[in-house]
Design an enzyme around this catalytic site. Structure first.
Site, mmCIF file in Angstrom:
data_model
loop_
_atom_site.group_PDB
_atom_site.id
_atom_site.type_symbol
_atom_site.label_atom_id
_atom_site.label_comp_id
_atom_site.label_asym_id
_atom_site.label_seq_id
_atom_site.Cartn_x
_atom_site.Cartn_y
_atom_site.Cartn_z
ATOM 1 N N LEU A 148 0.831 -1.205 0.000
ATOM 2 C CA LEU A 148 0.000 0.000 0.000
ATOM 3 C C LEU A 148 0.863 1.251 0.000
ATOM 4 O O LEU A 148 0.544 2.249 -0.654
ATOM 5 C CB LEU A 148 -0.931 0.012 1.215
ATOM 6 N N ASP A 203 10.849 3.797 5.761
ATOM 7 C CA ASP A 203 10.558 2.369 5.931
ATOM 8 C C ASP A 203 11.681 1.725 6.733
ATOM 9 O O ASP A 203 12.843 2.128 6.634
ATOM 10 C CB ASP A 203 10.443 1.696 4.561
ATOM 11 N N TYR A 225 -3.824 -7.733 16.539
ATOM 12 C CA TYR A 225 -3.918 -6.881 15.351
ATOM 13 C C TYR A 225 -5.195 -6.047 15.386
ATOM 14 O O TYR A 225 -5.173 -4.847 15.089
ATOM 15 C CB TYR A 225 -3.896 -7.758 14.102
ATOM 16 N N ASP A 228 12.709 3.571 12.010
ATOM 17 C CA ASP A 228 11.599 3.055 12.801
ATOM 18 C C ASP A 228 10.704 4.222 13.212
ATOM 19 O O ASP A 228 11.199 5.244 13.707
ATOM 20 C CB ASP A 228 12.164 2.351 14.037
ATOM 21 N N LYS A 235 -5.337 -1.902 15.457
ATOM 22 C CA LYS A 235 -6.031 -1.126 14.436
ATOM 23 C C LYS A 235 -7.222 -0.370 15.019
ATOM 24 O O LYS A 235 -7.543 0.750 14.583
ATOM 25 C CB LYS A 235 -6.478 -2.036 13.288
#
Length: 256
Positions: free
Chosen positions: A17, A36, A162, A59, A166
Site C-alpha cells: 500500500l 521504511d 492486530y 523506525d 487497528k
C-alpha cells in the site's frame, strides 16, 4: 489542500500500500520521503522513481529516525501530508488457546507498537513540524492520513492483537482531529479490507478464493492504487476531517 510542489512522508513506503501511495503522490507532482524499516527496499523504490523521492530507513518509534524523515521532507518542499501506512503483526492467537495457553504478552505489545504507537509517534512529531507552515486559504497547514483496518471494527477469532492495534488507530482519529484543529491540520483514517498487495496476491488460489468470497462488489481484492486514490481524495477535500473511511467493497469479516 493544494498538493502540487509540496512534500509528503509515507511510512511503510516500501510496502504494498505504501509504495502505491508513493508512486501516486509523485504522479501528482509531490516530493515524497519513503520512510521504511527496510532501508534497502526504500532505497530501491526511490532510485526507481528518481529525484521526486528520497528514502529514509528507520523506525516510526525512534524519534531520531523520525526527525531524519522530517528533515528530508522539509528539504524537498513544504511538508503538507503524512500518510502512516507502516504496521503489521508479530503473531496472532486466541486470548486463551484451546490447550489453555494464554496469548503471548510480547506479541500483543509489539503489534501495538508497530501500529498504534508508531502512528501516534509519527503524528505528534510531524504535526508539530506542520504547525510552522503558512496556512492556505482554508487555514490548512497539513493533512494526516492513518491506516487502520476493518479488523479494528470486526476483528476475527485469533486476531486479537492486530484488531486491538487497528482499533486504537481508529480511536485516535477524532481526538487527533480535535487536538490538531487549532493548528489547521486535518486527520482521517482509512480502514482497508482485503487488499491485493504483493503478499496477498502470492497466496494459493484456494486461499484467494476464500479471501474474496464475502466481498460484495467488486468481487475482488482491493487494489493498492485505490488506496492511494483515497489518500489523494482525503488530502484534496478540506471538509473531510475526523473520519474513519472503510475501503472494502462492502466486506464484513465473519467471526472466523
Amino acid at each position: 489542500m493544494e498538493l502540487l510542489g509540496r512534500s509528503a512522508i509515507v511510512t511503510g513506503g516500501a510496502g504494498g500500500l505504501g509504495s502505491a501511495t508513493v508512486r501516486h503522490l509523485v504522479a501528482i507532482d509531490m516530493a515524497v520521503t519513503v520512510f521504511d524499516r527496510d532501508a534497502d527496499r526504500a532505497g530501491d523504490l526511490a532510485k526507481e522513481i528518481g529525484d521526486a523521492a528520497v528514502a529514509i530507513g528507520g523506525d516510526t518509534n525512534d524519534d531520531d529516525d523520525v526527525a531524519a524523515a522530517i528533515e528530508a521532507a522539509q528539504s524537498a518542499g513544504v511538508l503538507s501530508l503524512l500518510v502512516n501506512v507502516a504496521g503489521g503483526g508479530v503473531g496472532g492467537g486466541r486470548t486463551v488457546a484451546r490447550d489453555g495457553t494464554p496469548h503471548a504478552k510480547n506479541a500483543f505489545i509489539e503489534t501495538m507498537a508497530m501500529n498504534a504507537f508508531g502512528t501516534f509517534n509519527m503524528t505528534r512529531l510531524v504535526a508539530a513540524a506542520m504547525a510552522s507552515n503558512e496556512p492556505d486559504e482554508h487555514g490548512q497547514r497539513g493533512v494526516i492520513v492513518n491506516t487502520a483496518s476493518i479488523a479494528g471494527i470486526e476483528g476475527q477469532t485469533g486476531q486479537l492483537a492486530y484488531a486491538a492495534a487497528k482499533a486504537a488507530i481508529l480511536g485516535m482519529t477524532l481526538p487527533m482531529a480535535r487536538d490538531l484543529a487549532p493548528i489547521g491540520v486535518r486527520v482521517c483514517a482509512i480502514a482497508p479490507g482485503t487488499m491485493g498487495t504483493p503478499v496477498m496476491l502470492s497466496v494459493r488460489d484456494e486461499m484467494k478464493a476464500n479471501l474474496v468470497k464475502d466481498i460484495q462488489f467488486p468481487k475482488r481484492m482491493g487494489r493498492p492504487e485505490e488506496f492511494a486514490l483515497l489518500v489523494e481524495s482525503i488530502a484534496h477535500n478540506p471538509y473531510l476531517n475526523g473520519e474513519n473511511i472503510r475501503l472494502d467493497g462492502a466486506l464484513r469479516f465473519p467471526p472466523k
